[in-house]
Design a protein around this motif. Structure first.
Motif, short mmCIF file in Angstrom:
data_model
loop_
_atom_site.label_atom_id
_atom_site.label_comp_id
_atom_site.label_asym_id
_atom_site.label_seq_id
_atom_site.Cartn_x
_atom_site.Cartn_y
_atom_site.Cartn_z
N VAL A 81 0.99 -1.03 -0.16
CA VAL A 81 0.33 -0.09 -0.14
C VAL A 81 0.97 1.08 0.21
O VAL A 81 1.83 0.99 0.73
N ASN A 82 0.12 2.60 -0.17
CA ASN A 82 1.07 3.67 -0.35
C ASN A 82 0.17 4.35 0.25
O ASN A 82 -1.10 4.63 0.02
N THR A 83 0.38 5.52 0.43
CA THR A 83 -0.43 7.14 1.45
C THR A 83 -0.31 8.41 0.49
O THR A 83 1.12 8.71 -0.07
N VAL A 84 -1.10 9.13 0.46
CA VAL A 84 -0.79 10.10 0.21
C VAL A 84 -1.34 11.15 1.16
O VAL A 84 -2.97 11.44 1.33
N PHE A 85 -0.84 11.95 1.54
CA PHE A 85 -1.49 13.23 2.41
C PHE A 85 -1.26 14.31 2.01
O PHE A 85 -0.62 14.30 1.41
N LEU A 160 -3.80 4.85 -0.31
CA LEU A 160 -4.13 5.48 0.44
C LEU A 160 -4.50 6.77 0.92
O LEU A 160 -3.14 7.38 0.59
N LEU A 161 -5.77 7.86 0.98
CA LEU A 161 -5.56 8.88 0.78
C LEU A 161 -6.09 9.59 2.20
O LEU A 161 -7.09 9.53 2.26
N ASP A 162 -5.11 10.31 2.94
CA ASP A 162 -5.27 10.81 3.93
C ASP A 162 -5.80 12.22 3.49
O ASP A 162 -4.48 13.36 3.52
N GLU A 163 -6.95 12.60 3.65
CA GLU A 163 -7.19 14.13 3.20
C GLU A 163 -6.66 14.79 2.37
O GLU A 163 -6.37 16.13 2.32
N PRO A 164 -6.37 14.22 1.47
CA PRO A 164 -5.15 15.27 0.12
C PRO A 164 -5.39 15.84 -0.34
O PRO A 164 -4.92 16.90 -0.91
N LEU A 165 -7.16 16.83 -0.52
CA LEU A 165 -7.36 18.28 -0.82
C LEU A 165 -7.68 19.00 -0.31
O LEU A 165 -8.44 20.04 -0.02
#
Length: 344
Positions: A81-85, A160-165
């Motif tokens: 998995v990978n995450t975008v903050f 995984l996208l943690d409130e990226p916008l």
């Protein structure tokens, strides 16, 4: 034909921080290639679930499976998995191309191959012409797309996208919502998106889990959640609803229990409803608010509660002409939604 396992399966997932239970026995399956959103207010448990899936936190109880493999105790770098903050976390001293290629370099890929893969990833977010620039030379939306390219270039099974916008202004957020959905469709990767913005979740998602007090309050498609909220919390949190408790439901709607009606389902008339399947209640307009695409009318009903009516902007007169006017708020019986009462 063998059925593929879900991209993510959570079973009895629990996380406690001392006396606080942040995630409370969550069971959830997310399909391969799905754009899945976890929606809820601050403290609802959605971000903790994301961190548990990423491996940044260890659960107190329960299991996490990735495409059928138990990864509960695996380190973050051992999970596909990978995450975008929200803050992008780009290296300011590196070019855009080097930022995107960084994960491939760490994995030992040869320079020529990682350059080719990084350029392809930038092309996927329509930024290949920016490859030589530094992050400081890009707009907020462009930096967000670079972060997406860097996260997807290593071809994770789940992103995984943690409130990226969250750090973008409204206009740019709306543009990025469209682009993010298109990128996900092009890549075919499972996206798990965390947000507290209900409109954003409705716009982007195939399905949404609404979190409340560490549990999933309701799970469904955007249309399911908006048209058929199961509880008072979901009706109030996902969009805007006119809520009627037991007393007002009996007096105004003519039904026992708790109910809701969306503002756009209500209309205003000068006389009581007479058509079959319609009901109405008299009241007084106390406020009219111009919102561009529509006009929001706030009505005090004679029977007690205050309701909001959303009318399309089809009139040319000033919005405050109606204040103090007597009206009948009208609705169709089929637009009334039964709710699980609070605390049930």
């Amino acid at each position: 034909m063998t059925e593929l396992p879900p991209a993510i399966r959570l079973t009895g997932l629990t996380k406690e921080f001392g006396a606080v239970t942040a995630v409370d026995h969550v069971d959830l399956e997310i399909g391969a290639g799905e754009f899945f959103s976890m929606l809820g207010p601050s403290g609802s448990g959605k971000t903790t679930v994301l961190r548990l899936i990423a491996g940044f936190e260890q659960p107190t109880d329960g299991t996490i499976e990735l495409f059928g493999q138990d990864v509960t105790k695996k380190a973050p770098f051992d999970r596909d998995v990978n995450t975008v903050f929200q803050d992008y976390a780009l290296f300011p001293h590196m070019s855009v191309l080097d930022n995107v290629a960084y994960g491939l370099r760490v994995r030992g890929m040869k320079r020529a191959e990682r350059r080719e893969r990084a350029l392809a990833a930038l092309a996927g977010v329509r930024l290949e012409q920016m490859a030589a620039r530094k992050p400081s030379q890009l707009s907020g939306g462009q930096r967000q797309r670079v972060a997406l390219a860097r996260a997807t270039v290593v071809q994770p099974k789940v992103l995984l996208l943690d409130e990226p916008l969250g750090a973008l202004d409204l206009k740019l957020r709306e543009q990025m919502q469209v682009e993010l959905k298109q990128i996900q469709r092009d890549l075919g990767i499972t996206f798990i998106f965390v947000t507290h913005d209900q409109e954003e979740a409705l716009t982007l998602s195939d399905r949404i889990a609404v979190f409340h007090d560490g549990r999933i309050e309701q799970l469904g498609t955007p249309r399911d959640l908006y048209e058929n909220p199961a509880s008072t919390f979901v009706a109030d949190f996902v969009g805007t609803s006119n809520l009627f408790g037991a007393e007002h439901s009996a007096a105004i709607i003519g039904r026992d229990g708790h109910h809701s009606i969306r503002p756009e389902k209500l209309t205003l008339a000068s006389a009581a409803a007479t058509a079959a399947g319609e009901r109405s209640a008299p009241g007084t307009i106390v406020e009219s608010i111009y919102i561009g695409s529509g006009i929001r009318r706030v009505i005090d009903l004679d029977a007690g509660p205050r309701v909001t009516v959303l009318e399309p902007n089809t009139r040319s007169r000033a919005v405050d002409d109606d204040r103090g006017d007597r009206v009948h708020v009208t609705w169709h019986d089929e637009d009334v939604v039964s709710l699980i009462p609070p605390g049930t």
